[in-house]
Design an enzyme around this catalytic site. Structure first.
Site, mmCIF file in Angstrom:
data_model
loop_
_atom_site.group_PDB
_atom_site.id
_atom_site.type_symbol
_atom_site.label_atom_id
_atom_site.label_comp_id
_atom_site.label_asym_id
_atom_site.label_seq_id
_atom_site.Cartn_x
_atom_site.Cartn_y
_atom_site.Cartn_z
ATOM 1 N N MET A 47 1.265 -1.924 -8.918
ATOM 2 C CA MET A 47 0.145 -1.210 -8.316
ATOM 3 C C MET A 47 -0.286 -1.966 -7.058
ATOM 4 O O MET A 47 -0.894 -3.024 -7.144
ATOM 5 C CB MET A 47 -1.016 -1.113 -9.309
ATOM 6 C CG MET A 47 -2.294 -0.640 -8.666
ATOM 7 S SD MET A 47 -3.713 -0.316 -9.733
ATOM 8 C CE MET A 47 -3.824 -1.696 -10.776
ATOM 9 N N PRO A 48 -0.010 -1.438 -5.879
ATOM 10 C CA PRO A 48 -0.452 -2.083 -4.641
ATOM 11 C C PRO A 48 -1.965 -1.977 -4.474
ATOM 12 O O PRO A 48 -2.586 -0.979 -4.831
ATOM 13 C CB PRO A 48 0.237 -1.277 -3.545
ATOM 14 C CG PRO A 48 1.302 -0.503 -4.208
ATOM 15 C CD PRO A 48 0.871 -0.304 -5.620
ATOM 16 N N TYR A 49 -2.527 -3.054 -3.944
ATOM 17 C CA TYR A 49 -3.954 -3.101 -3.629
ATOM 18 C C TYR A 49 -4.063 -3.572 -2.191
ATOM 19 O O TYR A 49 -3.592 -4.659 -1.848
ATOM 20 C CB TYR A 49 -4.667 -4.070 -4.569
ATOM 21 C CG TYR A 49 -6.115 -4.300 -4.219
ATOM 22 C CD1 TYR A 49 -7.119 -3.505 -4.755
ATOM 23 C CD2 TYR A 49 -6.486 -5.317 -3.343
ATOM 24 C CE1 TYR A 49 -8.450 -3.712 -4.435
ATOM 25 C CE2 TYR A 49 -7.810 -5.535 -3.017
ATOM 26 C CZ TYR A 49 -8.786 -4.734 -3.564
ATOM 27 O OH TYR A 49 -10.099 -4.944 -3.245
#
Length: 66
Positions: free
Chosen positions: A1-3
């Protein structure tokens, strides 16, 4: 999950401009890294120009000199 955390100075950035940043960054992660847009998080922090410094001076001061 990219942030992704985008920090910008608080200088009348519109809701539409922020949405374009969120959409654009999300699409960039999809295109370049193949990330799932449904799990990509983009946060925009607006920082008052008194709290943002460049070259030993706050941005508020730099903006008033122009």
């Amino acid at each position: 999950m990219p942030y992704v955390n985008i920090k910008i100075t608080d200088e009348n950035v519109t809701k539409d401009q922020k949405l374009k940043l969120i959409q654009g960054v999300t699409q960039l992660l999809v295109d370049v890294l193949g990330k799932n847009p449904a799990t990509t998080v983009v946060v925009i922090d607006e920082v008052h120009t008194d709290n943002w410094g460049i070259g030993g001076k706050c941005v508020t001061e730099l903006r008033t000199r122009k």
